[in-house]
Design a protein around this motif. Structure first.
Motif, PDB file in Angstrom:
ATOM      1  N   VAL A  99      32.387  34.474  42.142  1.00  0.00           N
ATOM      2  CA  VAL A  99      33.767  33.273  42.242  1.00  0.00           C
ATOM      3  C   VAL A  99      34.889  33.290  41.562  1.00  0.00           C
ATOM      4  CG1 VAL A  99      32.642  31.338  42.701  1.00  0.00           C
ATOM      5  CG2 VAL A  99      32.097  32.585  40.310  1.00  0.00           C
ATOM      6  N   ASN A 100      34.902  34.550  40.953  1.00  0.00           N
ATOM      7  CA  ASN A 100      35.750  35.329  40.295  1.00  0.00           C
ATOM      8  C   ASN A 100      35.877  36.946  40.609  1.00  0.00           C
ATOM      9  OD1 ASN A 100      36.103  33.786  38.704  1.00  0.00           O
ATOM     10  ND2 ASN A 100      34.917  33.606  36.831  1.00  0.00           N
ATOM     11  N   GLY A 101      36.973  37.835  40.084  1.00  0.00           N
ATOM     12  CA  GLY A 101      37.208  38.520  40.694  1.00  0.00           C
ATOM     13  C   GLY A 101      37.768  38.978  42.163  1.00  0.00           C
ATOM     14  N   PRO A 102      38.065  40.526  42.778  1.00  0.00           N
ATOM     15  CA  PRO A 102      38.561  40.570  44.039  1.00  0.00           C
ATOM     16  C   PRO A 102      37.727  40.731  44.782  1.00  0.00           C
ATOM     17  CG  PRO A 102      37.514  42.379  42.833  1.00  0.00           C
ATOM     18  CD  PRO A 102      37.674  41.854  41.617  1.00  0.00           C
ATOM     19  N   GLY A 103      35.884  40.138  44.228  1.00  0.00           N
ATOM     20  CA  GLY A 103      34.889  39.219  46.058  1.00  0.00           C
ATOM     21  C   GLY A 103      35.241  38.193  46.127  1.00  0.00           C
ATOM     22  N   THR A 104      36.105  37.526  45.223  1.00  0.00           N
ATOM     23  CA  THR A 104      36.023  36.198  44.955  1.00  0.00           C
ATOM     24  C   THR A 104      36.104  35.089  46.644  1.00  0.00           C
ATOM     25  OG1 THR A 104      37.206  35.422  43.093  1.00  0.00           O
ATOM     26  CG2 THR A 104      36.960  33.594  44.135  1.00  0.00           C
ATOM     27  N   HIS A 105      34.975  34.494  46.384  1.00  0.00           N
ATOM     28  CA  HIS A 105      34.608  33.421  48.207  1.00  0.00           C
ATOM     29  C   HIS A 105      36.168  32.750  48.059  1.00  0.00           C
ATOM     30  CE1 HIS A 105      33.750  30.691  50.695  1.00  0.00           C
ATOM     31  NE2 HIS A 105      33.019  31.700  51.416  1.00  0.00           N
ATOM     32  N   PRO A 106      36.466  32.978  49.685  1.00  0.00           N
ATOM     33  CA  PRO A 106      38.182  31.994  50.087  1.00  0.00           C
ATOM     34  C   PRO A 106      37.823  30.740  49.087  1.00  0.00           C
ATOM     35  CG  PRO A 106      37.591  33.750  51.530  1.00  0.00           C
ATOM     36  CD  PRO A 106      36.499  33.791  50.911  1.00  0.00           C
ATOM     37  N   LEU A 107      37.357  30.148  49.479  1.00  0.00           N
ATOM     38  CA  LEU A 107      36.501  28.911  49.386  1.00  0.00           C
ATOM     39  C   LEU A 107      36.747  28.791  47.100  1.00  0.00           C
ATOM     40  CD1 LEU A 107      36.163  25.826  49.720  1.00  0.00           C
ATOM     41  CD2 LEU A 107      33.502  26.326  49.443  1.00  0.00           C
ATOM     42  N   PHE A 108      36.730  29.633  47.123  1.00  0.00           N
ATOM     43  CA  PHE A 108      36.678  29.233  45.510  1.00  0.00           C
ATOM     44  C   PHE A 108      38.122  29.193  44.915  1.00  0.00           C
ATOM     45  CE2 PHE A 108      31.946  28.310  45.598  1.00  0.00           C
ATOM     46  CZ  PHE A 108      31.597  27.903  44.297  1.00  0.00           C
ATOM     47  N   LYS A 109      38.241  30.653  45.529  1.00  0.00           N
ATOM     48  CA  LYS A 109      40.319  30.934  45.568  1.00  0.00           C
ATOM     49  C   LYS A 109      41.224  29.802  45.499  1.00  0.00           C
ATOM     50  CE  LYS A 109      40.391  36.124  46.583  1.00  0.00           C
ATOM     51  NZ  LYS A 109      40.883  36.441  47.293  1.00  0.00           N
ATOM     52  N   TYR A 110      40.888  29.001  46.776  1.00  0.00           N
ATOM     53  CA  TYR A 110      41.267  27.699  46.639  1.00  0.00           C
ATOM     54  C   TYR A 110      41.793  27.162  45.940  1.00  0.00           C
ATOM     55  CZ  TYR A 110      42.145  23.380  49.160  1.00  0.00           C
ATOM     56  OH  TYR A 110      42.905  21.943  49.235  1.00  0.00           O
ATOM     57  N   LEU A 111      39.880  26.653  45.810  1.00  0.00           N
ATOM     58  CA  LEU A 111      39.818  25.618  44.243  1.00  0.00           C
ATOM     59  C   LEU A 111      39.995  25.771  43.032  1.00  0.00           C
ATOM     60  CD1 LEU A 111      35.605  25.126  45.332  1.00  0.00           C
ATOM     61  CD2 LEU A 111      37.748  23.272  46.115  1.00  0.00           C
ATOM     62  N   LYS A 112      40.265  27.190  42.475  1.00  0.00           N
ATOM     63  CA  LYS A 112      40.235  27.699  41.765  1.00  0.00           C
ATOM     64  C   LYS A 112      41.855  27.193  41.754  1.00  0.00           C
ATOM     65  CE  LYS A 112      38.378  31.467  40.563  1.00  0.00           C
ATOM     66  NZ  LYS A 112      38.627  32.663  40.829  1.00  0.00           N
ATOM     67  N   LYS A 113      42.983  27.452  42.907  1.00  0.00           N
ATOM     68  CA  LYS A 113      44.275  27.747  42.793  1.00  0.00           C
ATOM     69  C   LYS A 113      44.321  25.637  42.755  1.00  0.00           C
ATOM     70  CE  LYS A 113      48.127  27.761  45.962  1.00  0.00           C
ATOM     71  NZ  LYS A 113      47.699  26.536  47.253  1.00  0.00           N
ATOM     72  N   GLU A 114      44.333  25.433  43.305  1.00  0.00           N
ATOM     73  CA  GLU A 114      44.007  23.832  43.249  1.00  0.00           C
ATOM     74  C   GLU A 114      43.528  22.916  41.875  1.00  0.00           C
ATOM     75  OE1 GLU A 114      45.434  21.618  46.111  1.00  0.00           O
ATOM     76  OE2 GLU A 114      45.674  23.754  46.308  1.00  0.00           O
ATOM     77  N   LEU A 115      42.565  23.424  41.045  1.00  0.00           N
ATOM     78  CA  LEU A 115      42.138  22.683  39.766  1.00  0.00           C
ATOM     79  C   LEU A 115      42.083  23.897  39.163  1.00  0.00           C
ATOM     80  CD1 LEU A 115      39.383  19.949  41.281  1.00  0.00           C
ATOM     81  CD2 LEU A 115      41.793  19.879  40.344  1.00  0.00           C
ATOM     82  N   PRO A 116      43.061  24.536  38.336  1.00  0.00           N
ATOM     83  CA  PRO A 116      42.870  25.455  37.354  1.00  0.00           C
ATOM     84  C   PRO A 116      41.516  25.267  36.106  1.00  0.00           C
ATOM     85  CG  PRO A 116      45.213  24.916  38.023  1.00  0.00           C
ATOM     86  CD  PRO A 116      44.005  24.048  38.865  1.00  0.00           C
ATOM     87  N   GLY A 117      41.644  26.357  35.602  1.00  0.00           N
ATOM     88  CA  GLY A 117      40.387  26.173  34.923  1.00  0.00           C
ATOM     89  C   GLY A 117      41.432  26.493  33.233  1.00  0.00           C
ATOM     90  N   PHE A 118      40.016  26.010  32.038  1.00  0.00           N
ATOM     91  CA  PHE A 118      40.123  27.267  30.850  1.00  0.00           C
ATOM     92  C   PHE A 118      39.622  28.040  31.250  1.00  0.00           C
ATOM     93  CE2 PHE A 118      40.049  28.076  26.693  1.00  0.00           C
ATOM     94  CZ  PHE A 118      41.015  28.816  26.544  1.00  0.00           C
ATOM     95  N   PRO A 119      38.847  29.371  31.149  1.00  0.00           N
ATOM     96  CA  PRO A 119      40.593  30.541  30.623  1.00  0.00           C
ATOM     97  C   PRO A 119      41.151  30.931  32.232  1.00  0.00           C
ATOM     98  CG  PRO A 119      38.012  31.977  30.512  1.00  0.00           C
ATOM     99  CD  PRO A 119      37.833  30.084  30.613  1.00  0.00           C
ATOM    100  N   GLY A 120      42.086  30.531  31.816  1.00  0.00           N
ATOM    101  CA  GLY A 120      43.470  30.890  32.869  1.00  0.00           C
ATOM    102  C   GLY A 120      42.757  30.399  34.563  1.00  0.00           C
ATOM    103  N   ASN A 121      42.535  31.047  35.102  1.00  0.00           N
ATOM    104  CA  ASN A 121      42.409  30.913  37.217  1.00  0.00           C
ATOM    105  C   ASN A 121      40.924  30.566  36.831  1.00  0.00           C
ATOM    106  OD1 ASN A 121      42.286  29.015  38.501  1.00  0.00           O
ATOM    107  ND2 ASN A 121      43.875  30.764  39.998  1.00  0.00           N
ATOM    108  N   SER A 122      40.139  31.269  35.728  1.00  0.00           N
ATOM    109  CA  SER A 122      38.464  32.286  36.795  1.00  0.00           C
ATOM    110  C   SER A 122      37.711  30.696  36.725  1.00  0.00           C
ATOM    111  CB  SER A 122      37.797  33.049  36.241  1.00  0.00           C
ATOM    112  OG  SER A 122      37.958  32.979  34.198  1.00  0.00           O
ATOM    113  N   ILE A 123      36.957  31.068  36.951  1.00  0.00           N
ATOM    114  CA  ILE A 123      34.898  30.167  36.476  1.00  0.00           C
ATOM    115  C   ILE A 123      34.836  30.564  35.471  1.00  0.00           C
ATOM    116  CG2 ILE A 123      33.185  29.377  37.594  1.00  0.00           C
ATOM    117  CD1 ILE A 123      35.396  28.194  39.573  1.00  0.00           C
TER     118      ILE A 123
END
Length: 161
Positions: A99-123
């Motif tokens: 869910v984080n890093g270079p191997g992030t699943h595309p679905l989680f890339k999308y979700l983090k972009k749409e609903l960014p969290g703290f800290p930064g844009n990571s889970i």
């Protein structure tokens, strides 16, 4: 054209490709999970609200992840057995992802972009939850420590079920 939740797919624990578009018209709670986390007992609460509301259109989707303290070390078979035996999980579970890093699943890339969290844009940790409206729009992100019962109250307040 901008991506939609329904554009994505993921592999189930049983190895089948599942399109998110299969869940059109449903309220979806998507959770990154782990079998050996202090928050793992949330499976029980998630299963309770799934059983209570699945006939009204709620779907819970579990995505195991081993990126937080190696708390999901097993393979798909051991994950399935643990979820079923320990918590009676009957909602759809998927193959282990990142869910984080270079191997992030595309679905989680999308979700983090749409609903960014703290800290930064990571889970931040296991059991981060994303609520998707019946029209596929990401609505809300819940922290790992937000209990399923609190999410149930939110769903009722927003008349999503």
């Amino acid at each position: 054209m901008e991506a939609s939740f329904y554009d994505f797919s993921a592999t189930s624990l049983q190895g089948k490709e599942v399109k998110m578009s299969d869940f059109k018209g449903k309220t979806i709670l998507l959770v990154n999970t782990a079998s050996q986390c202090g928050l793992t007992p949330q499976y029980e609460g998630l299963e309770k609200i799934y059983e209570k509301y699945k006939e009204k259109g709620l779907v819970i989707l579990g995505f195991p992840c081993n990126q937080f303290g190696n708390q999901e070390p097993g393979d798909e078979k051991s994950i399935a057995e643990g979820c079923l035996l320990n918590y009676g999980v009957s909602f759809p579970m998927f193959a282990k992802i990142e869910v984080n890093g270079p191997g992030t699943h595309p679905l989680f890339k999308y979700l983090k972009k749409e609903l960014p969290g703290f800290p930064g844009n990571s889970i931040k940790w296991n059991f981060t939850k994303f609520l998707i409206a019946p029209d596929g729009k990401p609505l809300k992100r819940f922290s790992p420590i937000t209990k399923p019962e609190k999410i149930e109250r939110y769903l009722a307040q927003k008349a999503l079920l």
